[in-house]
Structure formats: C-alpha cells, structure tokens
Write a protein that holds these residues in place. Structure first.
Motif, PDB file in Angstrom:
ATOM      1  N   GLU A  41      -5.042  -2.016   2.872  1.00 13.31           N
ATOM      2  CA  GLU A  41      -6.337  -2.581   2.472  1.00 13.31           C
ATOM      3  C   GLU A  41      -7.487  -1.886   3.209  1.00 13.31           C
ATOM      4  O   GLU A  41      -8.532  -1.600   2.619  1.00 13.31           O
ATOM      5  CB  GLU A  41      -6.391  -4.085   2.762  1.00 13.31           C
ATOM      6  N   VAL A  42      -7.302  -1.605   4.495  1.00 11.50           N
ATOM      7  CA  VAL A  42      -8.349  -0.965   5.300  1.00 11.50           C
ATOM      8  C   VAL A  42      -8.598   0.462   4.807  1.00 11.50           C
ATOM      9  O   VAL A  42      -9.760   0.875   4.645  1.00 11.50           O
ATOM     10  CB  VAL A  42      -7.979  -0.999   6.798  1.00 11.50           C
ATOM     11  N   GLU A  43      -7.536   1.217   4.573  1.00 14.79           N
ATOM     12  CA  GLU A  43      -7.683   2.571   4.021  1.00 14.79           C
ATOM     13  C   GLU A  43      -8.459   2.511   2.704  1.00 14.79           C
ATOM     14  O   GLU A  43      -9.385   3.283   2.473  1.00 14.79           O
ATOM     15  CB  GLU A  43      -6.305   3.214   3.763  1.00 14.79           C
ATOM     16  N   ARG A  44      -8.077   1.591   1.851  1.00 19.37           N
ATOM     17  CA  ARG A  44      -8.710   1.432   0.535  1.00 19.37           C
ATOM     18  C   ARG A  44     -10.184   1.083   0.691  1.00 19.37           C
ATOM     19  O   ARG A  44     -11.045   1.637   0.012  1.00 19.37           O
ATOM     20  CB  ARG A  44      -7.976   0.328  -0.226  1.00 19.37           C
ATOM     21  N   GLY A  45     -10.480   0.158   1.594  1.00 19.27           N
ATOM     22  CA  GLY A  45     -11.860  -0.282   1.786  1.00 19.27           C
ATOM     23  C   GLY A  45     -12.770   0.829   2.283  1.00 19.27           C
ATOM     24  O   GLY A  45     -13.862   1.038   1.750  1.00 19.27           O
ATOM     25  N   TRP A  46     -12.322   1.551   3.320  1.00 17.94           N
ATOM     26  CA  TRP A  46     -13.193   2.557   3.916  1.00 17.94           C
ATOM     27  C   TRP A  46     -13.283   3.857   3.131  1.00 17.94           C
ATOM     28  O   TRP A  46     -14.351   4.446   3.011  1.00 17.94           O
ATOM     29  CB  TRP A  46     -12.778   2.838   5.369  1.00 17.94           C
ATOM     30  N   PHE A  47     -12.167   4.303   2.590  1.00 16.97           N
ATOM     31  CA  PHE A  47     -12.180   5.615   1.938  1.00 16.97           C
ATOM     32  C   PHE A  47     -12.421   5.554   0.434  1.00 16.97           C
ATOM     33  O   PHE A  47     -12.723   6.579  -0.171  1.00 16.97           O
ATOM     34  CB  PHE A  47     -10.885   6.380   2.239  1.00 16.97           C
ATOM     35  N   ARG A  48     -12.295   4.390  -0.152  1.00 18.50           N
ATOM     36  CA  ARG A  48     -12.596   4.264  -1.578  1.00 18.50           C
ATOM     37  C   ARG A  48     -13.909   3.501  -1.774  1.00 18.50           C
ATOM     38  O   ARG A  48     -14.856   4.022  -2.352  1.00 18.50           O
ATOM     39  CB  ARG A  48     -11.444   3.572  -2.296  1.00 18.50           C
TER      40      ARG A  48
END
Length: 170
Positions: free
Chosen positions: A62-69
C-alpha cells in the motif's frame, strides 16, 4: 535465510545510493518473511497488536502504491487492502490470505514504483501534493521517506520474527 541483500557502494552517486538503500530495506523485509508458513506469517506478534509479517508486507504494498503511483505520478489506483470502513485492512488477515498473493502484490507495486521513479530526476516534483501543506514532493524526499518507512517496519519485523521462531539478525 537466503534472500540476497547487499548494501550500496559507499562511494555511489546520490541516486544510486538512495535506490540501493531502498532496495536493501525491501530485501530485508522479504528476508524476515523467508521460510515461514502462511499461518506463521499471519500470526500477530503480541496481543493486543495485530501486527504480523504478512500484514507488514501488505502495508508496504500500500505504501509503495501510495507514494510512487498516487503521489509521484498523480494516479489514483485506489487501495489494495484497506477501505474507508477498514482503514487498517492490510493488517486484518484471515485464513484465506496467502503469502503468495501478498508477496506477488508487493513485488508488483515495487516494479511499478521503479518504472515511475525512472521518469523523474531527484529534484523533479511529484504530481500529487502533501495533504498537510498542499505542496509537491521531490523524488529525493520520497526515496528518503520510503527508506525511513521500511527501516522502521523492518524493526517491527525483527521483533515479530523473533517471537515466531527465535530467528534474529540485522
């Protein structure tokens, strides 16, 4: 444990070093999960906490998705595991939740993160803005925050893993 981890070179340029440390911490979380059953990966560490290794992996997806997307490129792909009704849904596991799915989802988000970041220089500003200041972030800030996020949660993973089977390590 056999997940390969390598620290970045001590004399690397800034971007290589930031990406290297982020990958190192990604690998560390995978290493902490290695060799455990789905049931162990779903096991919360200490009551009343619901913190588990699988929950941490789902959280980092979720964190990867939030910051990089969402933040970096302005996409709104929606959440993977949480909802408005269950804002901590990534940590609310059932017997149906598997390592295979959690790991694959996390790795897919990491690959999207790498592709999206490749299109930005460290000083380039994100499309999304801070919910607190309404200002964009540069990629350098996002990388630094992600390293901090993984490092903090890898500390949690150390403790959870030790509770499960006594395994310790950096």
């Amino acid at each position: 444990m056999t997940t390969p981890r390598s620290e970045p070179a001590q004399n690397a340029d800034e971007r290589t070093m930031l990406e290297g440390w982020l990958d190192y911490h990604r690998q560390t979380l995978a290493w902490k999960c290695e060799g455990l059953t789905d049931a162990q990966l779903r096991t919360a560490s200490v009551a009343p906490s619901e913190l588990s290794l699988m929950g941490l992996v789902r959280h980092m997806a979720e964190v990867e998705r939030g910051w990089f997307r969402k933040v970096l490129v302005g996409e709104d792909p929606g959440p993977i595991y949480y909802t408005d009704e269950d804002p901590d849904g990534e940590f609310h596991l059932t017997d149906a939740d598997t390592w295979e799915e959690a790991h694959a989802t996390w790795q897919a988000e990491i690959e999207v993160a790498r592709r999206n970041a490749a299109g930005f220089a460290l000083d380039d500003l994100s499309q999304g803005k801070s919910r607190f200041t309404d200002e964009p972030f540069n990629l350098r800030w996002i990388y630094t925050h992600m390293i901090e996020e993984y490092a903090r949660h890898n500390g949690h993973a150390d403790l959870v893993r030790e509770c499960l089977d006594g395994a310790t390590g950096d």
